[in-house]
Design a protein around this motif. Structure first.
Motif, PDB file in Angstrom:
ATOM      1  N   ILE A  29       0.855  -1.186   0.000  1.00  0.00           N
ATOM      2  CA  ILE A  29       0.000   0.000   0.000  1.00  0.00           C
ATOM      3  C   ILE A  29       0.892   1.237   0.000  1.00  0.00           C
ATOM      4  N   SER A  30       0.614   2.182  -0.895  1.00  0.00           N
ATOM      5  CA  SER A  30       1.465   3.363  -1.010  1.00  0.00           C
ATOM      6  C   SER A  30       1.413   4.206   0.267  1.00  0.00           C
ATOM      7  N   GLN A  31       2.480   4.966   0.472  1.00  0.00           N
ATOM      8  CA  GLN A  31       2.550   5.807   1.652  1.00  0.00           C
ATOM      9  C   GLN A  31       1.454   6.866   1.638  1.00  0.00           C
ATOM     10  N   ALA A  32       1.141   7.394   0.449  1.00  0.00           N
ATOM     11  CA  ALA A  32       0.103   8.421   0.342  1.00  0.00           C
ATOM     12  C   ALA A  32      -1.259   7.867   0.768  1.00  0.00           C
ATOM     13  N   THR A  33      -1.554   6.635   0.327  1.00  0.00           N
ATOM     14  CA  THR A  33      -2.822   6.005   0.700  1.00  0.00           C
ATOM     15  C   THR A  33      -2.870   5.732   2.199  1.00  0.00           C
ATOM     16  N   LYS A  34      -1.746   5.262   2.755  1.00  0.00           N
ATOM     17  CA  LYS A  34      -1.693   5.001   4.197  1.00  0.00           C
ATOM     18  C   LYS A  34      -1.982   6.273   4.990  1.00  0.00           C
ATOM     19  N   GLU A  35      -1.358   7.360   4.562  1.00  0.00           N
ATOM     20  CA  GLU A  35      -1.544   8.618   5.285  1.00  0.00           C
ATOM     21  C   GLU A  35      -2.982   9.111   5.183  1.00  0.00           C
ATOM     22  N   ARG A  36      -3.601   8.951   3.993  1.00  0.00           N
ATOM     23  CA  ARG A  36      -4.982   9.407   3.817  1.00  0.00           C
ATOM     24  C   ARG A  36      -5.934   8.582   4.686  1.00  0.00           C
ATOM     25  N   VAL A  37      -5.750   7.260   4.666  1.00  0.00           N
ATOM     26  CA  VAL A  37      -6.633   6.389   5.450  1.00  0.00           C
ATOM     27  C   VAL A  37      -6.456   6.650   6.948  1.00  0.00           C
ATOM     28  N   ARG A  38      -5.212   6.807   7.387  1.00  0.00           N
ATOM     29  CA  ARG A  38      -4.974   7.054   8.807  1.00  0.00           C
ATOM     30  C   ARG A  38      -5.550   8.391   9.246  1.00  0.00           C
ATOM     31  N   ARG A  39      -5.503   9.368   8.351  1.00  0.00           N
ATOM     32  CA  ARG A  39      -6.085  10.678   8.668  1.00  0.00           C
ATOM     33  C   ARG A  39      -7.594  10.558   8.836  1.00  0.00           C
ATOM     34  N   VAL A  40      -8.235   9.800   7.963  1.00  0.00           N
ATOM     35  CA  VAL A  40      -9.681   9.602   8.061  1.00  0.00           C
ATOM     36  C   VAL A  40     -10.028   8.833   9.332  1.00  0.00           C
TER      37      VAL A  40
END
Length: 340
Positions: A29-40
């Motif tokens: 999983i890309s870092q950008a996706t991880k950060e977006r999901v964790r933010r949500v």
């Protein structure tokens, strides 16, 4: 009804399976996706079920820390909070939790550590000290559990550990006193059951013998690693005739006790008694007088220990690694020329 994984997926614009992979920190999983999901997840107040996740992933995402003494004793020594801080910095970045285990006896330590591993409460452990005859290390090696030791391990190259060259560092500290003209040097040692004590006393002995000064066991006192014990041991040695003109302490707490003992007996430091410590604890630069000591990068020891354990967890078949972290003798105002 609480927030579900589907709610997070909908708000983040991904599938529920992607959210699950983010929670388990899946490498694909890309870092950008991880950060977006964790933010949500944070915005919605979603907290993954750690127990359920560990059953699926076969990982508790937890590192066990094993203190070979009671917490109130160990955590009073600045070394342990600092090494745990280093471990925590790496663990936090890798999204691992820490579980601290303390014990009063070696048998309790062995039982609690093995129980943590076999019950899968932790994925691996970091031992924060090593004993001369360490049954726990032998047991962990025998059963193939993932672990790393902060300290030297006599079992050989098959164990992962991080350490400093305590013998060489101790030699340099005592050579500093010898260069100042001191010939009768007391040694305030820690618990002889620990390898760190044995190694530092060995360095003390080597420095003396290389200078042509016979090793005198009557000038060595083995104690707990505490200021009070350092005070008592130094006071006893200073009441000998002839008395030591200097002390090498295997821990800064012992050195602080020696400085206090000298003052209580009306002896000036360093005018009449010089003192060298070991570790360079935070306050050692600010005590009166500021302490000459061996600087040990304690935070770095913890950081490397955590990195080694994560490396081993990710690659169980990797050959064992041992890392030596360099030290430095820091000369301050607690040491001076020998009197007379």
């Amino acid at each position: 009804m609480g927030v579900t994984i589907k709610d997070v997926a909908r708000a983040a614009g991904v599938s529920p399976s992607t959210v699950s992979r983010v929670i388990s920190d899946h490498p694909r999983i890309s870092q950008a996706t991880k950060e977006r999901v964790r933010r949500v997840m944070k915005e919605l107040g979603y907290h993954p079920n750690a127990i359920a996740r560990s059953l699926v992933t076969q990982s508790s995402r937890t590192i066990g820390l094993v203190l070979s003494r009671a917490a109130e004793t160990a955590l009073a020594n600045p070394f342990f909070p600092e090494v745990i801080r280093g471990i925590g910095a790496v663990a936090n970045q890798a999204r691992y939790a820490l579980l601290l285990s303390t014990s009063l006896t070696p048998q309790e330590e062995l039982d609690e550590c093995v129980e943590m591993l076999e019950s899968h409460r932790v994925d691996g452990v970091i031992l924060l000290a090593s004993r001369v005859k360490d049954r726990l290390v032998a047991r962990l090696v025998q059963e193939g559990h993932p672990f790393v030791v902060v300290g030297r391990v006599p079992q050989g190259e098959g164990v992962w550990w991080v350490n400093t060259d305590n013998t060489q560092a101790a030699r340099e500290a005592v050579e500093h006193l010898l260069a100042l003209g001191h010939r009768r040097i007391g040694c305030l040692a820690g618990d002889p059951d620990y390898l760190v004590t044995q190694d530092r006393v060995a360095g003390y002995r080597q420095a003396l013998e290389e200078a042509g000064i016979p090793f005198d066991p009557h000038l060595v006192r083995y104690t707990d690693f505490s200021r009070d014990q350092g005070w008592a041991a130094a006071r006893e040695l200073l009441q000998q005739t002839p008395q030591p003109t200097a002390f090498f302490a295997t821990d800064d707490l012992l050195a602080w006790g020696a400085v206090q003992a000298a003052g209580d007996l009306g002896l000036a430091v360093p005018g009449q008694v010089s003192v060298v410590g070991f570790n360079d604890d935070l306050l050692s630069a600010y005590v009166a007088p500021p302490l000459t000591t061996v600087r040990v990068p304690v935070f770095e020891l913890g950081r490397v220990a955590a990195q080694l354990l994560l490396e081993r967890l990710q690659n169980p078949d990797a050959p064992a690694r041992q890392v030596l972290v360099p030290t430095e003798l820091v000369v301050r105002r607690s040491t001076g020329p020998a009197p007379g």
